[in-house]
Motif scaffolding. Structure first.
Motif, PDB file in Angstrom:
ATOM      1  N   THR A   9       0.825  -1.202   0.000  1.00 33.63           N
ATOM      2  CA  THR A   9       0.000   0.000   0.000  1.00 33.63           C
ATOM      3  C   THR A   9       0.859   1.252   0.000  1.00 33.63           C
ATOM      4  N   GLY A  10       0.306   2.319  -0.592  1.00 32.53           N
ATOM      5  CA  GLY A  10       0.970   3.617  -0.563  1.00 32.53           C
ATOM      6  C   GLY A  10       1.740   3.985  -1.817  1.00 32.53           C
ATOM      7  N   MET A  11       1.911   3.054  -2.744  1.00 34.05           N
ATOM      8  CA  MET A  11       2.652   3.370  -3.973  1.00 34.05           C
ATOM      9  C   MET A  11       1.755   4.190  -4.902  1.00 34.05           C
ATOM     10  N   THR A  12       2.295   5.299  -5.444  1.00 36.84           N
ATOM     11  CA  THR A  12       1.494   6.162  -6.308  1.00 36.84           C
ATOM     12  C   THR A  12       2.155   6.506  -7.642  1.00 36.84           C
ATOM     13  N   CYS A  13       3.428   6.129  -7.809  1.00 38.56           N
ATOM     14  CA  CYS A  13       4.123   6.542  -9.035  1.00 38.56           C
ATOM     15  C   CYS A  13       5.240   5.560  -9.391  1.00 38.56           C
ATOM     16  N   GLY A  14       5.877   5.798 -10.504  1.00 36.17           N
ATOM     17  CA  GLY A  14       6.965   4.951 -10.955  1.00 36.17           C
ATOM     18  C   GLY A  14       8.147   4.936  -9.998  1.00 36.17           C
ATOM     19  N   GLU A  17       7.368   2.499  -7.263  1.00 36.64           N
ATOM     20  CA  GLU A  17       7.536   1.145  -7.799  1.00 36.64           C
ATOM     21  C   GLU A  17       9.015   0.756  -7.827  1.00 36.64           C
ATOM     22  N   ALA A  18       9.847   1.665  -8.314  1.00 36.34           N
ATOM     23  CA  ALA A  18      11.286   1.397  -8.408  1.00 36.34           C
ATOM     24  C   ALA A  18      11.914   1.231  -7.028  1.00 36.34           C
ATOM     25  N   ASP A  34       8.530  -8.299  -9.498  1.00 36.56           N
ATOM     26  CA  ASP A  34       7.601  -7.701 -10.451  1.00 36.56           C
ATOM     27  C   ASP A  34       6.600  -6.879  -9.645  1.00 36.56           C
ATOM     28  N   VAL A  35       6.523  -5.579  -9.946  1.00 41.43           N
ATOM     29  CA  VAL A  35       5.629  -4.679  -9.215  1.00 41.43           C
ATOM     30  C   VAL A  35       4.564  -4.153 -10.166  1.00 41.43           C
ATOM     31  N   GLY A  40      -1.015  -2.674  -6.752  1.00 39.29           N
ATOM     32  CA  GLY A  40      -0.177  -2.784  -5.568  1.00 39.29           C
ATOM     33  C   GLY A  40       0.411  -4.173  -5.395  1.00 39.29           C
ATOM     34  N   ARG A  41       0.201  -5.036  -6.394  1.00 40.87           N
ATOM     35  CA  ARG A  41       0.682  -6.417  -6.315  1.00 40.87           C
ATOM     36  C   ARG A  41       2.192  -6.468  -6.561  1.00 40.87           C
TER      37      ARG A  41
END
Length: 68
Positions: A9-14, A17-18, A34-35, A40-41
């Protein structure tokens, strides 16, 4: 080879993800990460099973949380 799937949870941008990919990739034995930002998986591939606590700690280090 082992594969585990988590929801982060909490990811909003590239960049988010990185960051998650980079921190999980530092865990010994991890061979691939793999994101999927939209869901959010996060799928973690490893030579042997990785402790969930290690993945959660890496995600926390990146600034996010694994959903319970």
């Amino acid at each position: 080879m082992a594969t585990s799937t988590y929801t982060v949870t909490g990811m909003t941008c590239g960049h988010c993800e990185a960051s998650v990919r980079k921190e999980i990739g530092k865990i010994d034995g991890v061979t691939g990460v793999d994101v999927d930002l939209a869901s959010g998986r996060v799928e973690v591939e490893s030579a042997a099973p990785i402790a969930d606590a290690d993945v959660a700690a890496a995600v926390d280090e990146a600034g996010y949380q694994v959903a319970s």
